[in-house]
Design a protein around this motif. Structure first.
Motif, PDB file in Angstrom:
ATOM      1  N   LEU A   1      23.300  -5.260 -19.478  1.00  0.00           N
ATOM      2  CA  LEU A   1      24.614  -5.483 -18.981  1.00  0.00           C
ATOM      3  C   LEU A   1      24.737  -7.030 -18.491  1.00  0.00           C
ATOM      4  O   LEU A   1      25.724  -7.474 -17.770  1.00  0.00           O
ATOM      5  N   LEU A   2      23.891  -7.584 -18.866  1.00  0.00           N
ATOM      6  CA  LEU A   2      23.516  -9.027 -18.629  1.00  0.00           C
ATOM      7  C   LEU A   2      23.424 -10.018 -19.718  1.00  0.00           C
ATOM      8  O   LEU A   2      23.107  -9.613 -20.960  1.00  0.00           O
TER       9      LEU A   2
ATOM     10  N   ARG B   1      25.774  -9.024  -8.358  1.00  0.00           N
ATOM     11  CA  ARG B   1      27.009  -8.394  -8.140  1.00  0.00           C
ATOM     12  C   ARG B   1      27.303  -7.353  -9.467  1.00  0.00           C
ATOM     13  O   ARG B   1      27.669  -6.185  -9.130  1.00  0.00           O
ATOM     14  N   ILE B   2      26.892  -7.669 -10.733  1.00  0.00           N
ATOM     15  CA  ILE B   2      27.110  -6.807 -11.784  1.00  0.00           C
ATOM     16  C   ILE B   2      26.067  -5.779 -11.647  1.00  0.00           C
ATOM     17  O   ILE B   2      26.646  -4.456 -12.041  1.00  0.00           O
ATOM     18  N   LEU B   3      24.848  -5.829 -11.284  1.00  0.00           N
ATOM     19  CA  LEU B   3      24.022  -4.703 -11.370  1.00  0.00           C
ATOM     20  C   LEU B   3      24.268  -3.867 -10.031  1.00  0.00           C
ATOM     21  O   LEU B   3      24.058  -2.596 -10.280  1.00  0.00           O
TER      22      LEU B   3
ATOM     23  N   ASP C   1      24.977 -14.049 -11.748  1.00  0.00           N
ATOM     24  CA  ASP C   1      25.886 -13.278 -11.046  1.00  0.00           C
ATOM     25  C   ASP C   1      25.377 -11.789 -11.008  1.00  0.00           C
ATOM     26  O   ASP C   1      26.086 -10.803 -10.937  1.00  0.00           O
ATOM     27  N   GLN C   2      24.049 -11.595 -11.521  1.00  0.00           N
ATOM     28  CA  GLN C   2      23.385 -10.264 -11.832  1.00  0.00           C
ATOM     29  C   GLN C   2      23.407  -9.322 -10.431  1.00  0.00           C
ATOM     30  O   GLN C   2      23.632  -8.150 -10.653  1.00  0.00           O
TER      31      GLN C   2
ATOM     32  N   THR D   1      25.382 -14.883 -17.575  1.00  0.00           N
ATOM     33  CA  THR D   1      25.584 -14.168 -16.343  1.00  0.00           C
ATOM     34  C   THR D   1      24.693 -13.712 -15.604  1.00  0.00           C
ATOM     35  O   THR D   1      25.124 -13.131 -14.649  1.00  0.00           O
TER      36      THR D   1
ATOM     37  N   HIS E   1      27.018  -3.124  -8.836  1.00  0.00           N
ATOM     38  CA  HIS E   1      28.330  -2.056  -9.058  1.00  0.00           C
ATOM     39  C   HIS E   1      27.825  -1.141 -10.256  1.00  0.00           C
ATOM     40  O   HIS E   1      28.269  -0.034  -9.857  1.00  0.00           O
ATOM     41  N   ALA E   2      27.190  -1.604 -11.002  1.00  0.00           N
ATOM     42  CA  ALA E   2      26.737  -0.720 -12.042  1.00  0.00           C
ATOM     43  C   ALA E   2      25.785   0.621 -11.550  1.00  0.00           C
ATOM     44  O   ALA E   2      26.117   1.790 -11.869  1.00  0.00           O
TER      45      ALA E   2
ATOM     46  N   ASP F   1      29.661  -0.593 -21.225  1.00  0.00           N
ATOM     47  CA  ASP F   1      29.498  -1.161 -19.901  1.00  0.00           C
ATOM     48  C   ASP F   1      29.402  -0.024 -18.705  1.00  0.00           C
ATOM     49  O   ASP F   1      29.919   1.271 -19.286  1.00  0.00           O
TER      50      ASP F   1
END
Length: 281
Positions: free
Chosen positions: A190-191, A201-203, A198-199, A195, A205-206, A163
């Protein structure tokens, strides 16, 4: 305008000019080349400088840029002899990348699974696995630096670098040598469908964490069975293109997990989203 590319191995294997023509006919102007698309081994240590130059010229003549070259192997294969043989073959591929016109040689950070280099293994999170990855990179990075290409590292859920935090850790540990690495950022990796809600926030951040080192963004989609062609799953492509447009430098978007017959639709799908951010050169 966003540069849109596609994996060359999406199309039927054949001579370089035919594969390049198929890519361009679908609309794409860049590619990530696996030599298997040309009927050669991925890690073809017999490829000569002239052969590489001829392949590069065929793609250039068709209007397709070879952005990256696949140097994929299991970088932490548990069998030392297998790992060392693959490292030697990858070294040969790295030496030929500039002759092809490629800027990046893409790698897999590997898994302790001996049979499938994309399958997760409990050993992947151990200090030993990380040590093996670092040892492999310690061999490959000087070769990449010597010929002026970067090694593409892609966070993959089944690999050691799983990740964005793992990728950031690797870049930090490498220090000045990190300039010889390039992040290939694949949002779908990453998903999961669980999830996807919540993509953002996750993406975000990446992209924020890895953006300054990102050299390409991969485009595939997230479905219950794993991955699929862009535009067929849960990935929010408006979000992806917005994050892509905010990267410090323009980088290509490279489509994967599609079939040749679907390539024109995928190009049109990606182009529609890219046009919403036409202000980014």
């Amino acid at each position: 305008m966003t540069e849109l590319g596609v994996f060359a191995r999406v199309f039927p294997s054949g001579p370089a000019d035919a594969v390049a023509a198929s890519i361009r006919a679908a609309g794409f102007t860049a590619t990530q080349l696996n030599l298997s698309a040309l009927g050669r081994p991925t890690l073809d240590s017999t490829l000569t400088r002239q052969e590489a130059a001829d392949i590069g010229a065929a793609f250039t003549d068709a209007g397709v840029r070879i952005w990256g070259l696949s140097g994929t192997f299991n970088a932490i294969h548990p069998a030392e002899a297998i790992r060392e043989h693959a490292v030697d073959a990858c070294m040969a591929i790295i030496r030929r990348a500039p002759d092809l016109g490629a800027q990046v040689v893409t790698l897999s950070t590997g898994t302790q699974d001996p049979d499938n280099m994309w399958r997760a293994h409990p050993g992947n999170t151990t200090p030993y696995a990380w040590m093996l990855l670092r040892a492999t990179l310690d061999i490959l990075v000087p070769q990449a630096a010597a010929v002026g290409v970067r090694l593409g590292i892609e966070p993959e859920p089944g690999n050691v670098v799983r990740d964005a935090p793992d990728a950031a850790r690797l870049l930090k540990e490498l220090g000045d040598d990190a300039r010889h690495l390039a992040i290939v950022l694949d949002p779908a990796n990453l998903l999961t469908v669980d999830t996807a809600n919540d993509q953002e926030r996750i993406l975000a951040h990446a992209f924020d964490t890895l953006g300054s080192s990102t050299a390409a963004v991969h485009a595939k989609d997230v479905v219950a069975s794993g991955y699929a062609a862009p535009g067929t799953g849960a990935l929010d492509y408006d979000l992806v293109f917005r994050l892509h447009a905010a990267l410090p430098e323009p980088v290509p978007i490279i489509a994967q997990d599609l079939v040749a017959d679907d390539a024109p639709r995928v190009y049109d799908f990606l182009c529609t989203h890219a046009n919403r951010y036409r202000g980014r050169s």
